[in-house]
Write an enzyme that holds these catalytic residues in place. Structure first.
Site, PDB file in Angstrom:
ATOM      1  N   ASP A  96      13.499   3.587   9.870  1.00 52.43           N
ATOM      2  CA  ASP A  96      12.960   2.408  10.639  1.00 52.43           C
ATOM      3  C   ASP A  96      12.278   2.906  11.904  1.00 52.43           C
ATOM      4  O   ASP A  96      12.765   3.598  12.753  1.00 52.43           O
ATOM      5  CB  ASP A  96      14.237   1.533  11.284  1.00 52.43           C
ATOM      6  CG  ASP A  96      13.703   0.483  11.896  1.00 52.43           C
ATOM      7  OD1 ASP A  96      12.565   0.231  12.295  1.00 52.43           O
ATOM      8  OD2 ASP A  96      14.468  -0.633  12.001  1.00 52.43           O
ATOM      9  N   LYS A 128      -4.157  -1.209  16.114  1.00 56.31           N
ATOM     10  CA  LYS A 128      -4.927  -0.219  15.322  1.00 56.31           C
ATOM     11  C   LYS A 128      -5.941   0.459  16.180  1.00 56.31           C
ATOM     12  O   LYS A 128      -6.038   1.519  15.957  1.00 56.31           O
ATOM     13  CB  LYS A 128      -5.635  -1.240  14.187  1.00 56.31           C
ATOM     14  CG  LYS A 128      -4.694  -1.637  13.194  1.00 56.31           C
ATOM     15  CD  LYS A 128      -3.640  -0.464  12.577  1.00 56.31           C
ATOM     16  CE  LYS A 128      -2.700  -1.128  11.698  1.00 56.31           C
ATOM     17  NZ  LYS A 128      -1.681  -0.141  10.922  1.00 56.31           N
ATOM     18  N   THR A 163      -1.737  -7.992   0.259  1.00 55.60           N
ATOM     19  CA  THR A 163      -0.240  -7.498   0.529  1.00 55.60           C
ATOM     20  C   THR A 163       0.542  -8.778   1.329  1.00 55.60           C
ATOM     21  O   THR A 163       0.027  -9.666   1.809  1.00 55.60           O
ATOM     22  CB  THR A 163      -0.100  -6.384   1.296  1.00 55.60           C
ATOM     23  OG1 THR A 163      -0.680  -6.388   2.786  1.00 55.60           O
ATOM     24  CG2 THR A 163      -1.033  -5.185   0.781  1.00 55.60           C
ATOM     25  N   LEU A 170       0.833  -1.209  -0.011  1.00 56.07           N
ATOM     26  CA  LEU A 170       0.207  -0.057  -0.132  1.00 56.07           C
ATOM     27  C   LEU A 170       0.710   1.309  -0.016  1.00 56.07           C
ATOM     28  O   LEU A 170       0.546   2.385  -0.916  1.00 56.07           O
ATOM     29  CB  LEU A 170      -0.915   0.057   1.337  1.00 56.07           C
ATOM     30  CG  LEU A 170      -2.269  -0.969   1.115  1.00 56.07           C
ATOM     31  CD1 LEU A 170      -2.818  -1.137   2.548  1.00 56.07           C
ATOM     32  CD2 LEU A 170      -3.100  -0.463   0.172  1.00 56.07           C
ATOM     33  N   TYR A 198      -2.976  -7.391  16.636  1.00 54.65           N
ATOM     34  CA  TYR A 198      -3.026  -6.332  15.682  1.00 54.65           C
ATOM     35  C   TYR A 198      -4.376  -5.489  15.714  1.00 54.65           C
ATOM     36  O   TYR A 198      -4.206  -4.301  15.677  1.00 54.65           O
ATOM     37  CB  TYR A 198      -3.397  -7.126  13.999  1.00 54.65           C
ATOM     38  CG  TYR A 198      -3.465  -6.175  13.044  1.00 54.65           C
ATOM     39  CD1 TYR A 198      -2.254  -5.760  12.525  1.00 54.65           C
ATOM     40  CD2 TYR A 198      -4.649  -5.954  12.405  1.00 54.65           C
ATOM     41  CE1 TYR A 198      -2.627  -4.765  11.422  1.00 54.65           C
ATOM     42  CE2 TYR A 198      -4.738  -5.164  11.521  1.00 54.65           C
ATOM     43  CZ  TYR A 198      -3.596  -4.591  10.543  1.00 54.65           C
ATOM     44  OH  TYR A 198      -3.672  -3.781   9.644  1.00 54.65           O
ATOM     45  N   ASN A 249       2.225   4.597   7.276  1.00 56.10           N
ATOM     46  CA  ASN A 249       1.949   3.452   6.765  1.00 56.10           C
ATOM     47  C   ASN A 249       2.591   2.115   7.236  1.00 56.10           C
ATOM     48  O   ASN A 249       2.088   1.236   7.233  1.00 56.10           O
ATOM     49  CB  ASN A 249       1.978   3.690   5.363  1.00 56.10           C
ATOM     50  CG  ASN A 249       1.716   2.405   4.470  1.00 56.10           C
ATOM     51  OD1 ASN A 249       0.699   1.914   4.432  1.00 56.10           O
ATOM     52  ND2 ASN A 249       3.026   1.790   3.932  1.00 56.10           N
TER      53      ASN A 249
END
Length: 236
Positions: A54, A165, A194, A14, A161, A81
């Site tokens: 990084d 988020k 991805t 992305l 995850y 991102n």
């Protein structure tokens, strides 16, 4: 005036497609990557400026900001991102270290980058921060995924995850309220194929990048904070 845009994790997926689209729209893009060679290859393919960064390394982030400061003097759009998926094991099997590894990139990485580039954003006329999030970070959707299958057809109880988020979304809210001169939005690109998910997504990177590009090129007056996807607002 050409928009100066910094995108972390831009050497593939992305981030790469977002960079490609924004360059086509006239932005000068710094394509961030944590591996120098991969980043240089991606930047060359895109026509972007390579940026070694990084997001898990404070010194690396500071050096990247210094590079952009010396070369451009400002940042109009920062796209946070860079992210990792983390373990997919059942929640009860994960420990704090498992979550720390994911949060270090997905949450603390965004904090490091936002802080390092803040003074450059404040030099722009209409600065914006775009945090690439996920509908998996929505508390509303996670509380009742069946009722929101139109927004998230492929829900999964991914402790590390999803919680990372959700935390990133809180960063969006607090930064937007604390820095009213900067537009801050979270973007759900959708279930995109991805490396992050082993290319199991239901849409292409071209489709997934659309919402990120829209947020990065939004007109003045766009609501901030906001959580948006390809079809409109996403519930917090």
């Amino acid at each position: 005036m050409t928009s100066i845009t910094v995108i972390t994790g831009a050497n593939k997926g992305l981030g790469f497609e977002t960079a490609r689209r924004l360059i086509a729209a006239g932005h000068t893009v710094y394509a961030g990557a944590r591996h120098a060679h991969r980043g240089e290859l991606a930047a060359h393919a895109l026509g972007a400026r390579p940026l070694l960064i990084d997001v898990t390394d404070e010194a690396s982030v500071a050096a990247a900001a210094d590079q952009v400061r010396a070369e451009a003097g400002r940042v109009d759009v920062l796209v946070n991102n860079a992210g990792i998926a983390g373990p997919a094991a059942p929640a009860g099997e994960l420990n704090a270290t498992d979550l720390q590894q994911v949060f270090d990139t997905n949450v603390f990485g965004a904090v490091r980058t936002t802080r390092a580039f803040l003074s450059l954003l404040q030099q722009a006329a209409r600065p914006a921060i775009v945090n690439v999030s996920s509908a998996l970070g929505s508390l509303t959707i996670n509380a009742d995924p069946a009722a929101h299958s139109d927004l998230l057809p492929a829900w999964a109880p991914l402790l590390a995850y999803n919680s990372s988020k959700a935390a990133l979304n809180m960063l969006t809210v607090v930064y937007a309220q604390s820095l009213p001169q900067i537009s801050v939005v979270s973007v759900d690109p959708g279930f995109t194929a991805t490396d992050l998910n082993g290319h199991q997504g239901t849409q292409s990177v071209e489709e997934g990048a659309a919402a990120i590009v829209t947020a990065a090129t939004a007109a003045p007056g766009t609501p901030s904070p906001a959580f948006v996807g390809a079809t409109g607002p996403v519930p917090w």
